[in-house]
Design a protein around this motif. Structure first.
Motif, mmCIF file in Angstrom:
data_model
loop_
_atom_site.group_PDB
_atom_site.id
_atom_site.type_symbol
_atom_site.label_atom_id
_atom_site.label_comp_id
_atom_site.label_asym_id
_atom_site.label_seq_id
_atom_site.Cartn_x
_atom_site.Cartn_y
_atom_site.Cartn_z
ATOM 1 N N TYR A 78 0.856 -1.186 0.000
ATOM 2 C CA TYR A 78 0.000 0.000 0.000
ATOM 3 C C TYR A 78 0.893 1.236 0.000
ATOM 4 O O TYR A 78 1.932 1.264 0.654
ATOM 5 N N ASP A 102 -4.389 7.738 0.159
ATOM 6 C CA ASP A 102 -5.067 6.690 -0.629
ATOM 7 C C ASP A 102 -4.649 5.294 -0.155
ATOM 8 O O ASP A 102 -5.493 4.393 -0.046
ATOM 9 N N SER A 121 -7.142 2.484 1.537
ATOM 10 C CA SER A 121 -7.259 1.171 0.873
ATOM 11 C C SER A 121 -6.931 0.023 1.831
ATOM 12 O O SER A 121 -7.650 -0.991 1.884
ATOM 13 N N TYR A 148 -14.800 3.889 0.336
ATOM 14 C CA TYR A 148 -13.639 4.775 0.149
ATOM 15 C C TYR A 148 -14.087 6.242 0.201
ATOM 16 O O TYR A 148 -13.485 7.078 0.891
#
Length: 238
Positions: free
Chosen positions: A132, A137, A141, A156
């Motif tokens: 990741y 972001d 995630s 999200y």
């Protein structure tokens, strides 16, 4: 010369002598004749005895031969019987040995074969940790993957929208002026959660550091799901 006396023929001395000689010769002849039959009889008897003796001898030889043959036959039969007995004894011994070995094979259990070595278990491959990005972001995630695994609803867009309102994406943000700060429990992190709430809704597998972005997002979403059904339903301070 011949002379006649009283109507008989008289013999001269010479004639007498001749007659006597003839008588003598005749007697000798008669004696000879008499002796010959006797000698012949003796010889015949001797011959008969000899013949009988010979026959007896021959009989004895024949009898001895027959006895010898019988003895040989008996000896041969005895040898045959002895050989047969030896053979029978050997066969019986062999049969007994085979029976004994068969019994031993049935009685004795074969040695257990060692179990084939099991191949060394391959070390379980460590799950490949999903990479990741170390940014907003990436944090959202990673938190969403954990929330899905735990069955906690969130999206999200709902998470990012609330983060931008609460901290503008700063994981080290802290509120030191609102009522919580006045009460000594300031709101902290991306979604501005206080320490008691973070500890109460902490999700296993994440850090216990309230400033850790993934742990902060995950605990806040767990709390919002419990109080509002989902972080998506939160549109202001919660």
């Amino acid at each position: 010369m011949r002379s006649t006396v009283s109507g008989h023929t008289a013999l001269s001395k010479a004639h007498k002598f001749s007659a006597a000689g003839l008588v003598t010769v005749a007697g000798a002849a008669a004696l000879t004749f008499a002796l010959v039959p006797q000698a012949s009889a003796a010889d015949a008897h001797s011959m008969s005895v000899k013949t009988v003796s010979l026959s007896a001898q021959e009989f004895g030889v024949t009898q001895d031969g027959e006895l010898a043959k019988a003895a040989d036959d008996a000896a041969g039969q005895a040898q045959v019987k002895a050989a047969a007995a030896v053979k029978a004894e050997a066969k019986a011994k062999a049969d007994a040995e085979r029976a004994s070995r068969s019994t031993e094979r049935k009685t004795l259990k074969p040695a257990a074969k060692p179990a084939p070595a099991k191949p060394a278990a391959k070390a379980a491959a460590a799950p490949v940790k999903k990479a990741y990005a170390d940014n907003l972001d990436g944090w959202i995630s990673e938190s969403l993957d954990i929330l899905r695994a735990k069955g906690i609803p969130a999206s999200y867009d709902g998470i990012k929208r609330n983060i931008m309102r609460e901290s503008t994406g700063n994981p080290q943000a802290i509120n030191d002026w609102d009522v919580n700060a006045v009460n000594g429990v300031p709101s902290k992190g991306l979604l501005q959660i206080i320490d008691p709430t973070f500890k109460a809704y902490h999700v296993e597998g994440t850090s216990w550091n309230i400033y850790d972005p993934v742990a902060n997002i995950t605990a806040s979403c767990n709390y919002a799901a419990d109080k509002y059904g989902s972080m998506d339903n939160v549109n202001s301070a919660y």
